[in-house]
Structure formats: structure tokens, C-alpha cells
Write an enzyme that holds these catalytic residues in place. Structure first.
Site, PDB file in Angstrom:
ATOM      1  N   GLU A  31     108.134   7.248 132.962  1.00  0.00           N
ATOM      2  CA  GLU A  31     107.712   7.946 134.168  1.00  0.00           C
ATOM      3  C   GLU A  31     108.010   9.428 133.934  1.00  0.00           C
ATOM      4  OE1 GLU A  31     109.731   6.871 137.806  1.00  0.00           O
ATOM      5  OE2 GLU A  31     108.541   8.348 138.927  1.00  0.00           O
ATOM      6  N   ARG A  36     119.381  -2.586 127.932  1.00  0.00           N
ATOM      7  CA  ARG A  36     119.233  -1.144 127.768  1.00  0.00           C
ATOM      8  C   ARG A  36     120.406  -0.616 126.956  1.00  0.00           C
ATOM      9  NH1 ARG A  36     117.671   0.970 132.483  1.00  0.00           N
ATOM     10  NH2 ARG A  36     118.392   3.070 132.104  1.00  0.00           N
ATOM     11  N   LYS A  96     117.590   9.599 134.141  1.00  0.00           N
ATOM     12  CA  LYS A  96     116.949  10.902 134.366  1.00  0.00           C
ATOM     13  C   LYS A  96     117.431  11.527 135.670  1.00  0.00           C
ATOM     14  CE  LYS A  96     113.043   8.893 132.962  1.00  0.00           C
ATOM     15  NZ  LYS A  96     111.735   8.525 133.373  1.00  0.00           N
TER      16      LYS A  96
END
Ligand code: ATP
Ligand code: MG
Length: 568
Positions: A39, A268, A278
Site C-alpha cells: 500500500e 512476518r 509504516k
């Protein structure tokens, strides 16, 4: 330091085993089509590198019947920006991967996604709801209690179509209505309790401008975008495991999809001493705790690049950590190990004295200049040798001298002897101090017979070898010593605000480091090992011709601990 991704085989793992099994079953005509779907709401971080290496790596491993798409998942216009799009492309390329012509944006599919939504309404599988956000939460139930049907759940198809079209044309206020999938409000998986598919949001989109005032939800757009691109394996992180039933539901209920993707999840990457989201990284930037997204202390790919990490080291690191299905945190020392391995092989060596103390060699003739030969890289003969000037006055590291030495200290001490690397041995005769008691210089003598590594006659062989820079030839440069950004292994331990765990000493700027003259020509972006000090990178932004600025990439292993160990 190779800039293209090596195609050396990755270790096997459950994802690769699964793909091999799919291929053996003849699924997808033997094609492997993956995607990396960021994104564009921030810069990529080292966690994304894991996903990039996996998705692009799989495409390389299965060539020629394979490809990896770069798709921007730009369904949330409020937070997205073209600056992020550009930086993401730069970072993926820098890591050594290429999407070729397969660059996509979820926003490219907004028209198609809208049609699919009408299709679901027509099938009685989606409805427009008027509940407020608060009511939606209330009706949703909890993990232990089923949800309740909304009073609008049984609206007729025509009414739903009409309302959805009017949502699109901007008749209703932001948040006034949503389109929901009609699945099961009592489903044990909360994601299946009539999840939202579209919301009303008046926000300028970085690609579609003001064309839309309704935007698809991520969970709706993602599977359908995968299918539209004929992705075969949609690989994501574990937090999406619970979303997989919805992914399947959409793929199974929307007609006219060209592909049949399967979602699979892996753990992850988490790293000690690091935050990796982020949103949190944006906060560090916005609140000014760092100098920007590419601050060398940031866990962003651009931060690592500016710190002097290489693509090869990051790829090697990703290969080493492999893929698992369970949550874990990787020691940041493993990443530091990967860059040391690469730079040890590839970085040029040079002399730099970071915190200088002056040495005067009393028996060395004034005005004489000689040059000693030093290898540019002992690990790589082809890097050649260079001539390093030497004269009567030198600088050595303050750390390499101790007036009152502790046990096990084998470098220079009053009356003691030490070897100057590639030159000869010196003995410290006198410690000169200013009125305040600070050491201003060390008066030493040298022994000409100790050149070329020869032992001193009639005296014990000095245990220490130190580096030095000729005072007359040295130049001063800014050297930035970067350390970990957080003091805690887990910056959020015990629900702490990670800002409270920032390391106040994560950056130290030295302005009077003394560097050997050859470093004056250091090219921005060049890597060095400052012998005995660490690996350094010529800052690509702040260096000017003739005035390089150096960023510490990573220290050498603790030479002090090593020295102590050697003497035991
Ligand atoms: P963030 O919270 O940092 O924004 P994200 O998952 O929301 O992370 P995306 O831009 O959606 O970020 O991520 C793109 C891809 O990278 C996704 O497939 C995601 O699963 C993967 N990814 C993100 N963070 C990590 C990580 N720490 N380790 C491995 N893969 C990751
Ligand atoms: Mg995200």
C-alpha cells in the site's frame, strides 16, 4: 557487491513445497504468478524485503513460466501518495528485482470492482446498510457472541442496486452507508459477519483524482485484484489467515474472474531493536525523531541503503531467515552479520582516526615523508595496493592509548611498545598534558629495525597493532556514528510507547576525525572498512567533491573482546 538478485537456489520451505506440489498436480498449467502488493502509504521497510525476496524470488526460480507483479494496493486514498509509489519502485529495483511490464494498481480495477459489487447485489449476496459505525460495531457481536442481523439486511435487490448507485453518484454523506457482503452474522470468524465491501469517502485519490467517492475495502479489492491478474499464489503475512475464508468466498462468488488464486500465509519479519510498521515509521518522521524516511537509523530500505547496507546483504539475510508459519523475532545481529560478510569481502580498506590523539616520533627526521604500502582489500588481491604517507607526527585513536592501563590492554601505554600497522613499532616515552590535565600529545620513538613485521631485538614482541594517520597529510571529515534507534530489544515491551524507548545516543556526529588522504576522493555511495573501526559508507546525499561525509554502516566485531580472548 552484486546489484542483481542472485538466482542461487533458496532453501526449501513450506511455501516452496506447496508450490512444487501444485506444479506436480498440474495446477495453473505449470505457471507460478506471484505479486508484491504494497500500500503506498509509506516507505518500504526491511520486513517488506522479506516479502519482495519471496515473491520475486519465486518468479526467478520458476522461470520461464512465471512472473511477479508489482501491484500498488491503493484503496485508501486518505493516506496514499505518489512520493510513496516512487520510493517503493526505487527500493524494489535497488533490491535487484524487476517487475518488467507487470506494474499494476488496484485503482486500475475500480470500474471492474464496482461491476463485481453490482453483480453480488444482483445475486442477493450484498446489501447496502445504513447503520452508524457505532451500531455496526454493536451488531457485529464478539468472539464469544454471535452478531445480529442489521434491520437493512433484507432489502430487496432493486433497492440495494438503487442505493449503491446513489452512493456512487455522491448522494450520501461520508460514512452514511456501506455496502456489505451478505454472509452470516453468526459466523465464528468475525471477518465473515457481513464484512464491508465499499464505503463512502470523499478523498482525492493519487491516480483516480475525484472520480470516485466510494472506495472498495482492502479485503474486497485484494482477492479480486489477484484474480484479475491471474495470480496463482497470493502470499501474505499471518495476520491475514483469518481473512482467508472471505478471500475464498469472494473468489467463489464473483463470476467472470480470469484467474483462481490461492492465499497462503507466512510469518512476518520482526527484528529486535526495531519498529516495523509504516504507521510507526511515519510517526518517527513526522515528530522529527529522525531526519526523514531515509535516515540511516530507520528500518526502511532507503534507510538501510543510506547507511551502507547492500542489496546482496539484505537478500542473503532474507535467505538465511527463511520462511516459517510461527511468529518470532529475529536478532538484528543476524542482519548486521550479513552486511559484515558482504563488506568484509568487498569494501576497500582505509585508515581513519575517529577520536585523534597526536603522536610525535622524536627520532623520526623532521620534514621526512615516506610511503608505506597497504593492501586495498586483503580479501581481494585484485583490489591492489596503495601508498599511505607517513611522517614524524601522526594521529592515533584515543582508545588505543591508556595512561593507566587495565589488565589485558595491549595497545600503547607509557613506556610500552606497539606496532603501527604496515609501518614499524613505537615506544611511548612521555605523555604531554595541558594545564587542565588533558593529554595533548604522546612523545614516542620508533625502531627502524622493526619494519616489515620484524620483531624488536631484545624486547618482547608488542601484542598490539594499531592504525594511524599522518598528521601532515590527514584531512578532517564529518563521520556519523549510527547506533540502534531503540534501547530496548522490544521497543514496545509492556505496551510502552516506542518513542519512550528511543536511544538518545543513536547518532553521534564527529567533526574532527582524521582521514587518510586517499579518502578525499571517496565517491558518494562507496563502501570502506576503516581499519579496526568499522564499515563506513560515503553518504550519497551530503558528500561533496573533496568533502565526503561518512556514515557508519556497522562496527567491526568488538576487537577489544577479541584481543582479550586471544591473550587468554
Ligand atoms: P505496515 O504495517 O508496515 O504498513 P503492511 O503489511 O500494512 O505493513 P503493505 O504495504 O500492505 O504493508 O505490505 C505489502 C506486503 O508486504 C504484504 O504482502 C505484507 O504482508 C508484506 N509485509 C509487510 N510487513 C512485513 C513483514 N514485517 N514481514 C514480511 N512481510 C511483510
Ligand atoms: Mg498496511
Amino acid at each position: 557487491m552484486s546489484d542483481t538478485a542472485a538466482s542461487s537456489p533458496a532453501r526449501s520451505d513450506f511455501i516452496r513445497d506447496m508450490i512444487a506440489a501444485d506444479l506436480a498436480d498440474g495446477r495453473n498449467d505449470g505457471w507460478v504468478i506471484t505479486r508484491f502488493p504494497p500500500e503506498p502509504n509509506g516507505y518500504l521497510h526491511i520486513g517488506h524485503a522479506k516479502s519482495i525476496c519471496l515473491n520475486f524470488g519465486l518468479a526467478q526460480e520458476h522461470a520461464p513460466r512465471s512472473r511477479c507483479h508489482l501491484r500498488f494496493d491503493d484503496t485508501n486514498p486518505a493516506k496514499e501518495d505518489t512520493e510513496y509509489v516512487d520510493s517503493i519502485m526505487e527500493d524494489v529495483r535497488w533490491l535487484g528485482f524487476d517487475w518488467g511490464e507487470h506494474l499494476f494498481y488496484a485503482s486500475d480495477y475500480f470500474d471492474k470492482l464496482y461491476e463485481f459489487a453490482e453483480q453480488l447485489i444482483q445475486k442477493g449476496l450484498a446489501y447496502v446498510d445504513d447503520l452508524t459505525a457505532e451500531q455496526l460495531r454493536e451488531y457485529r457481536g464478539t468472539l464469544t457472541e454471535p452478531g445480529k442481523n442489521s434491520p437493512h439486511r433484507d432489502r430487496g435487490i432493486e433497492e440495494n442496486l438503487d442505493l449503491f448507485r446513489r452512493m456512487k453518484t455522491g448522494e450520501f454523506a461520508d460514512g452514511a452507508k456501506i455496502l456489505r457482503a451478505k454472509i452470516d452474522m453468526a459466523h465464528p470468524n468475525m471477518n465473515m459477519r457481513d464484512p464491508a465491501l465499499y464505503r463512502i469517502l470523499r478523498a482525492h485519490h493519487h491516480r483516480t483524482g475525484d472520480k470516485w467517492c466510494i472506495y472498495p475495502m482492502y479485503d474486497y479489492a485484494h482477492p479480486l485484484s489477484d484474480a484479475l491478474e491471474s495470480i496463482t499464489h497470493s502470499l501474505c503475512t499471518l495476520e491475514f489467515e483469518d481473512h482467508r475464508p472471505l478471500y475464498e468466498w469472494l473468489i467463489n462468488n464473483v463470476d467472470g474472474l480470469p484467474g483462481r488464486p490461492y492465499q497462503r500465509e507466512f510469518a512476518r519479519l520482526n527484528l529486535t531493536y526495531t519498529v516495523m510498521s509504516k504507521r510507526k515509521l511515519l510517526r518517527l518522521v513526522k515528530e522529527g525523531h529522525v531526519a526523514g524516511w531515509d535516515d540511516p537509523r530507520m528500518s526502511t530500505i532507503s534507510g538501510f541503503r543510506r547507511r551502507g547496507y547492500t542489496p546482496a546483504a539484505i537478500r542473503d539475510f532474507c535467505k538465511t531467515i527463511g520462511l516459517t508459519k510461527f511468529k518470532s523475532t529475529t536478532d538484528v545481529a543476524l542482519l548486521e552479520h550479513a552486511i559484515r560478510e558482504d563488506l568484509n569481502k568487498n569494501a576497500l580498506r582505509a585508515y581513519a582516526v575517529l577520536r585523534p590523539i597526536k603522536v610525535v616520533i622524536e627520532n623520526y627526521p623532521e620534514g621526512r615523508v615516506e610511503h608505506v604500502e597497504a593492501p586495498n582489500n586483503p580479501e581481494d588481491e585484485s583490489a591492489g595496493k596503495r601508498q599511505v604517507p607517513l611522517c614524524r607526527e601522526l594521529h592515533i585513536e584515543q582508545d588505543d592509548f591508556m595512561e593507566n592501563p587495565v589488565a589485558g590492554f595491549h595497545r600503547l601505554v607509557p613506556g610500552g611498545e606497539v606496532r603501527l600497522k604496515f609501518a614499524f613499532c613505537i615506544i611511548c616515552k612521555e605523555v604531554v598534558k595541558d594545564a587542565a590535565g588533558n593529554i595533548t600529545e604522546l612523545r614516542c620513538t620508533y625502531d627502524d629495525a622493526t619494519r616489515h613485521g620484524k620483531k624488536p631485538e631484545g624486547r618482547p614482541k608488542p601484542k598490539g597493532i594499531i592504525h594511524w594517520v599522518s598528521a601532515q597529510h590527514a584531512f578532517e571529515a564529518e563521520v556519523r556514528l549510527y547506533d540502534r534507534l531503540f534501547v530496548n530489544e522490544d521497543p514496545e515491551a509492556g505496551d510502552a510507547d516506542f518513542i519512550s524507548n528511543l536511544n538518545p545516543h543513536s547518532l553521534e556526529v564527529l567533526t574532527n576525525a582524521k582521514l587518510e588522504p586517499s579518502l578525499k576522493d571517496a565517491k558518494p555511495g562507496a563502501h570502506y572498512q576503516f581499519e579496526r573501526v568499522g564499515y563506513f559508507f560515503t553518504d550519497p546525499k551530503d558528500s561533496q567533491p573533496g568533502t565526503p561525509v561518512f556514515n557508519r554502516t556497522v562496527g567491526l566485531k568488538d576487537s577489544w573482546a577479541k584481543e582479550v580472548a586471544k591473550t587468554k
